[in-house]
Design a protein around this motif. Sequence first.
Motif, PDB file in Angstrom:
ATOM      1  N   MET A   4     -12.195  -0.171  -8.967  1.00  0.00           N
ATOM      2  CA  MET A   4     -10.927   0.186  -9.203  1.00  0.00           C
ATOM      3  C   MET A   4     -10.767   1.614  -8.675  1.00  0.00           C
ATOM      4  O   MET A   4     -11.412   2.427  -9.119  1.00  0.00           O
ATOM      5  CB  MET A   4     -10.370   0.428 -10.726  1.00  0.00           C
ATOM      6  N   ASN A   5      -9.708   1.773  -7.875  1.00  0.00           N
ATOM      7  CA  ASN A   5      -9.596   3.068  -6.973  1.00  0.00           C
ATOM      8  C   ASN A   5      -8.476   4.065  -7.722  1.00  0.00           C
ATOM      9  O   ASN A   5      -7.182   3.701  -7.505  1.00  0.00           O
ATOM     10  CB  ASN A   5      -9.313   2.787  -5.561  1.00  0.00           C
ATOM     11  N   TYR A  10      -5.080  -3.167  -2.966  1.00  0.00           N
ATOM     12  CA  TYR A  10      -5.026  -1.776  -2.591  1.00  0.00           C
ATOM     13  C   TYR A  10      -5.782  -0.745  -3.586  1.00  0.00           C
ATOM     14  O   TYR A  10      -6.191   0.288  -3.231  1.00  0.00           O
ATOM     15  CB  TYR A  10      -3.680  -1.310  -2.247  1.00  0.00           C
ATOM     16  N   VAL A  11      -5.466  -1.395  -4.846  1.00  0.00           N
ATOM     17  CA  VAL A  11      -6.149  -0.440  -6.098  1.00  0.00           C
ATOM     18  C   VAL A  11      -7.354  -0.972  -6.571  1.00  0.00           C
ATOM     19  O   VAL A  11      -8.365  -0.316  -6.495  1.00  0.00           O
ATOM     20  CB  VAL A  11      -5.064  -0.557  -7.178  1.00  0.00           C
ATOM     21  N   ASN A  19       0.812  -1.275  -0.200  1.00  0.00           N
ATOM     22  CA  ASN A  19       0.043  -0.044   0.062  1.00  0.00           C
ATOM     23  C   ASN A  19       0.855   1.244   0.024  1.00  0.00           C
ATOM     24  O   ASN A  19       2.060   1.005  -0.136  1.00  0.00           O
ATOM     25  CB  ASN A  19      -0.921  -0.058   0.936  1.00  0.00           C
ATOM     26  N   LEU A  78       1.083  -4.285 -11.652  1.00  0.00           N
ATOM     27  CA  LEU A  78      -0.314  -4.486 -11.099  1.00  0.00           C
ATOM     28  C   LEU A  78      -0.657  -5.829 -11.418  1.00  0.00           C
ATOM     29  O   LEU A  78      -0.595  -6.577 -12.442  1.00  0.00           O
ATOM     30  CB  LEU A  78      -1.234  -3.468 -12.096  1.00  0.00           C
ATOM     31  N   TYR A 110      -0.253   3.188 -16.103  1.00  0.00           N
ATOM     32  CA  TYR A 110       0.222   3.332 -14.566  1.00  0.00           C
ATOM     33  C   TYR A 110       1.173   2.264 -14.077  1.00  0.00           C
ATOM     34  O   TYR A 110       1.644   2.338 -13.100  1.00  0.00           O
ATOM     35  CB  TYR A 110      -1.143   3.222 -13.833  1.00  0.00           C
ATOM     36  N   ARG A 113      -5.915   5.968  -5.582  1.00  0.00           N
ATOM     37  CA  ARG A 113      -4.986   5.106  -4.810  1.00  0.00           C
ATOM     38  C   ARG A 113      -3.738   4.807  -5.910  1.00  0.00           C
ATOM     39  O   ARG A 113      -2.817   5.006  -5.736  1.00  0.00           O
ATOM     40  CB  ARG A 113      -5.659   3.902  -4.338  1.00  0.00           C
ATOM     41  N   LEU A 114      -4.404   4.510  -7.013  1.00  0.00           N
ATOM     42  CA  LEU A 114      -3.175   3.950  -8.063  1.00  0.00           C
ATOM     43  C   LEU A 114      -2.561   5.190  -8.438  1.00  0.00           C
ATOM     44  O   LEU A 114      -1.143   5.002  -8.532  1.00  0.00           O
ATOM     45  CB  LEU A 114      -3.974   3.471  -9.365  1.00  0.00           C
TER      46      LEU A 114
END
Length: 311
Positions: A165-166, A158-159, A138, A184, A221, A169-170
Amino acid sequence: MSFRMASRCAARLPQPPCAAPQSRWASSRVSVPPARSSASRGRTVVCSVSFRPCIDIHKGKVKQIVGSTLRDATDDGAALVTNFESDKSAAEFANVYKEDGLVGGHVIMLGGDDASRSAALEALHAYPGGLQVGGGINLENAMSYLNEGASHVIVTSYVFSDGKMNIERLTQLVELVGKQRLVLDLSCRKKNGKYAIVTDRWQKFSDVYVDGPTLERLAAYADEFLVHGVDVEGKRLGIDEELVALLGLHSPIPTTYAGGVSTMDDLERIKQAGKSRVDVTVGSALDIFGGDLPYSKVVRWHSEQSMVSQR
């Protein structure tokens, strides 16, 4: 050659450390040439597939577990299916991979306990820069693992949290560690004929599907994708060839597939289905993890898969 193709086939793994000592385990001790790319010099580049080793850690021990049977720590663990538990430490496995010149492997902590974290750190210290690490990564701990020697951090839950999908956070993770240090984990299961990303020890379906548009979007990303075919993972019943083909066709960045490999023919099927653009991890099937597939034979196969460039 398109930029998209060149980006997948460019040199993407760190140079293996030099002056490696002789392996303590039965191993091929082959010389593995680093991947090279000549795309920038106008040459035709042919992709190659690589073997990515793994170290899965559960309660401080190196194990091979059927990942779909993992549960939260509050469960009694009765449903957990363990294929293998090693008497060798995570650091010993890391040293073997280092000695055999294997790079880009992953260390996965299958639980957030202190023993698993300590074992993971020992592996990273044994092979600095040669291994990626995942499991509970994280914003608060990502940099610490990189500082301890991980080449990349691997992120899933965490993502992809609460089934979605956050992106915030990503984005924060990318700003912290850099795209080039982030992998990922898009491990997935079939749902209504499509591959849905699963999180929380592969127990929860997200509303994000592994397909062309998703892979294109997320490639902005991350440096790499890691994809377990959860429906076949740990069962040694053969690979998910449809998933491998999807990844080979659509992923614009280096991608590693894991799940179901049990024979050398499976490695060749991944090579063909993935158009030599999808790397492979082998777990329970390897003899070093209690299986029948010789690790030394897989390393020799890996050494034969090299980037070929032509003027």
